[in-house]
Design an enzyme around this catalytic site. Structure first.
Site, PDB file in Angstrom:
ATOM      1  N   CYS A   1      -3.172   8.781   6.080  1.00 47.35           N
ATOM      2  CA  CYS A   1      -1.934   8.814   6.773  1.00 47.35           C
ATOM      3  C   CYS A   1      -2.020   9.276   8.236  1.00 47.35           C
ATOM      4  O   CYS A   1      -1.191   8.568   8.908  1.00 47.35           O
ATOM      5  CB  CYS A   1      -0.900   9.951   6.035  1.00 47.35           C
ATOM      6  SG  CYS A   1      -1.038   9.911   4.301  1.00 47.35           S
TER       7      CYS A   1
ATOM      8  N   CYS B   1       0.962  -1.273  -0.083  1.00 51.91           N
ATOM      9  CA  CYS B   1      -0.080  -0.184  -0.137  1.00 51.91           C
ATOM     10  C   CYS B   1       0.941   1.105   0.084  1.00 51.91           C
ATOM     11  O   CYS B   1       0.351   2.381  -0.034  1.00 51.91           O
ATOM     12  CB  CYS B   1      -0.950  -0.047   1.414  1.00 51.91           C
ATOM     13  SG  CYS B   1      -1.901  -1.442   1.503  1.00 51.91           S
TER      14      CYS B   1
HETATM   15  S1  FES Z   1       0.784   7.164   3.470  1.00 56.07           S
HETATM   16 FE1  FES Z   1      -0.272   6.897   1.785  1.00 56.07          FE
HETATM   17  S2  FES Z   1      -0.272   9.030   1.183  1.00 56.07           S
HETATM   18 FE2  FES Z   1       0.628   9.241   2.822  1.00 56.07          FE
END
Ligand code: FES
Ligand SMILES: Cc1ncc(COP(=O)(O)O)c(C=O)c1O
Lengths: 406, 135
Positions: free
Chosen positions: B106, B37
């Site tokens: 985040c 991810c």
């Molecule tokens: S960790 Fe995915 S955009 Fe910040």
């Protein structure tokens, strides 16, 4: 001399205009503003003359006849016109198109659109180095195949496909060959005759010309190829693309093509040395990997994954000073990392960790040196912060961990 | 995308990067996210006898906002009791760092990491885990 920041290393996205191109264009915004289709007065004649000259310059760059150049608004439109236009024009012959998974979206989404209209499309997978598998290509051809659409040079990894071999296969099976030449034209020698190309899309803004002008090359002899217009109207461009011609854009495109033709050899040689310097230095970093074929590629492009650091976080370390793009897309506009890198078989982790470098006419060695240092420093710094790097260093197999996917 | 001053500051001078000894009973470790991810966060807390978080460390693989969120989280955690720590909400982080909507996940990751670290600490010390984090 002091280094001027920011440094532009995203020349595969677009190139700055060459000042010589701008200078050539300027009169066509003001004094010579005529419509090239106005046959009855000097304003129109001047515009037409300028377009004719530019058409020759553009045709010269790719070894075509000027009559084979259809001006469009750019490569996206030329991709659409080439593929949709063939699908319509040759409907009685078949409905099968062969393309590949690393094409630009302008090709892939055009093919998807045609599938809704009854086309059958084969999306060939590429080899791990980004190259087309020629045997798989030939095997995919059926009695219904009307078009092979394979790009010349890839925008993300710079891989250059074996165009001559592809066209030979197309010829042998009496199938037309379209190529998206956007990244290759003006950068490496492209010759529609020697390369056996039937149709080719390309654009001015990737070769130091203006944005908003491109062309579709459509072969007129051996065989004579025709496309159905996708833009109807006044019958411009031999009725294949209506719309008042963008005269200043075309003039700039022509000048840009002429400069590329004259300077290509020297420029490619210079840039490949700089590119190799950049690439070799960055590949010195532990766990960094080159993406794509090392030899068969554009001289100004490289794409490198820095394992265990995330691309967007990496860019943030220097993107005030160095303009680059990343294969990571953790920005929810699209959650998928680069589909081109994934098509090479890269895991999402490596795809997320990649940077694409596109050097250009105005790239200097000082800029490359600065970039090497800035990126190396940022990679090292982020790895000190990366839990994955720590696990790697401790010899933990990341695949053995049960990650919480979200 | 332009980053806020605060994100840039945490990214450039991250607070509390590092590793605590996860084998110790008074250390709780939370590892959330996944490499595929593009974001992995490891957040650790060390809890003293009074039940107060005496130290916090992080390591993050991710974008600048993820790094800033975890750096901020460790700062906030230090000196808090476990109960106070549980109450940290991702929207507090969003507000403090001025994160744009595309970067909310985040901050969610940081909240999840806090909860995971607390749970690890609780389980190690014979307490039931908290309910599943809300995300
Ligand atoms: S960790 Fe995915 S955009 Fe910040
Ligand atoms: C391979 C390729 N095809 C097509 C395009 C689209 O070109 P344009 O911006 O002229 O529409 C690009 C540029 O983004 C490209 O790299």
């Amino acid at each position: 001399m002091e280094l001027k920041l920011p440094i532009y290393l995203d020349n595969n996205a677009t190139t700055p205009m060459d000042p010589r191109v701008l200078e050539t264009m300027l009169p066509y915004f003001t004094d010579n503003f005529g419509n090239a289709a106005s046959r009855n007065h000097p304003f129109g004649w001047a515009a037409e003359e300028a377009v004719d000259y530019a058409r020759e310059q553009v045709a010269n760059l790719i070894g075509a006849d000027p009559k084979e150049i259809i001006f469009t608004s750019g490569a996206t439109e030329a991709d659409n016109l080439g593929i949709k236009g063939i699908f319509e024009m040759y409907a009685s012959k078949g409905n099968h198109i062969i393309t590949c998974t690393t094409e630009h979206k302008a090709v892939l989404d055009t093919c998807k659109h045609l599938e809704k209209l009854g086309a059958q499309v084969t999306y060939l997978e590429v080899l791990p180095d980004g190259m087309i598998d020629l045997a798989a290509l030939e095997n995919a051809i059926t009695d219904n195949t009307i078009l092979i659409a394979i790009m010349y040079g890839n925008n993300e990894i710079g891989v250059v496909q074996p165009v001559k071999e592809i066209s030979a296969i197309a010829r042998k099976h009496n199938v037309l060959f379209f190529t998206d030449g956007t990244q290759a034209v003006g950068k490496i020698p492209v010759d529609v005759i020697a390369d056996g190309i039937d149709l080719m899309a390309f654009t001015a803004h990737k070769m130091y010309g203006p944005k908003g002008i491109g062309a579709l090359y459509v072969r007129r002899k051996n065989p004579r190829v025709k496309v159905t217009a996708q833009m109807d109207g006044g019958g411009h461009e031999r009725s294949m693309r209506s719309g008042t011609l963008n005269v200043p854009g075309i003039v700039g495109f022509g000048k840009a093509a002429e400069i590329c033709k004259n300077e290509m050899a020297a420029e490619a040689a210079r840039l490949s040395i700089l590119r190799d310097k950049l690439e070799n230095a960055l590949l010195q970093l532990e766990e960094s990997y080159l993406n794509g074929h090392k030899e068969n590629r554009l001289p100004h492009t490289t794409n490198i994954s820095f394992k265990y650091v995330e691309g967007e976080g990496l860019l943030m370390g220097f993107n005030k000073n160095i303009a680059l793009s990343s294969g990571s897309a953790c920005t929810s506009a699209s959650l998928e990392p680069s589909y081109v890198l994934k098509a090479l078989g890269l895991g999402d982790d490596l795809a997320h960790s990649s940077l694409r470098f596109g050097l250009g006419r105005f790239t200097t060695e000082d800029q490359v040196d600065y970039t090497i240092k800035a990126i190396s420093d940022t990679v090292n710094k982020l790895r000190e912060m990366s839990p994955l790097w720590e696990m790697f260093k401790e010899g933990i197999d990341l695949n053995s961990i049960e990650w919480a996917h979200h | 995308m332009a980053y806020s001053e605060k994100v840039i500051d945490h990214y450039s001078n991250p607070k509390n990067v590092g590793t605590l000894d996860k084998s110790k009973n008074n250390v709780g470790t939370g590892l959330v996210g996944a490499p595929e991810c593009g974001d992995v966060m490891r957040l650790q807390i060390e809890v003293n006898e009074e039940g107060v978080i005496s130290d916090a460390k992080f390591k993050t693989f991710g974008c600048g906002s993820a790094i800033a969120s975890s750096s901020l989280a460790t700062e906030w955690l230090k000196g808090k009791s476990i109960d106070e720590a549980i109450a940290i909400d991702n929207m507090d982080i969003v507000e403090e760092l001025n994160l744009p909507p595309v970067k909310i996940h985040c901050s969610v990751l940081a909240e999840d990491a806090i909860k995971a670290a607390i749970n690890d600490y609780r389980v190690k010390n014979g307490l039931p885990a908290l309910e599943e984090a809300k995300h």
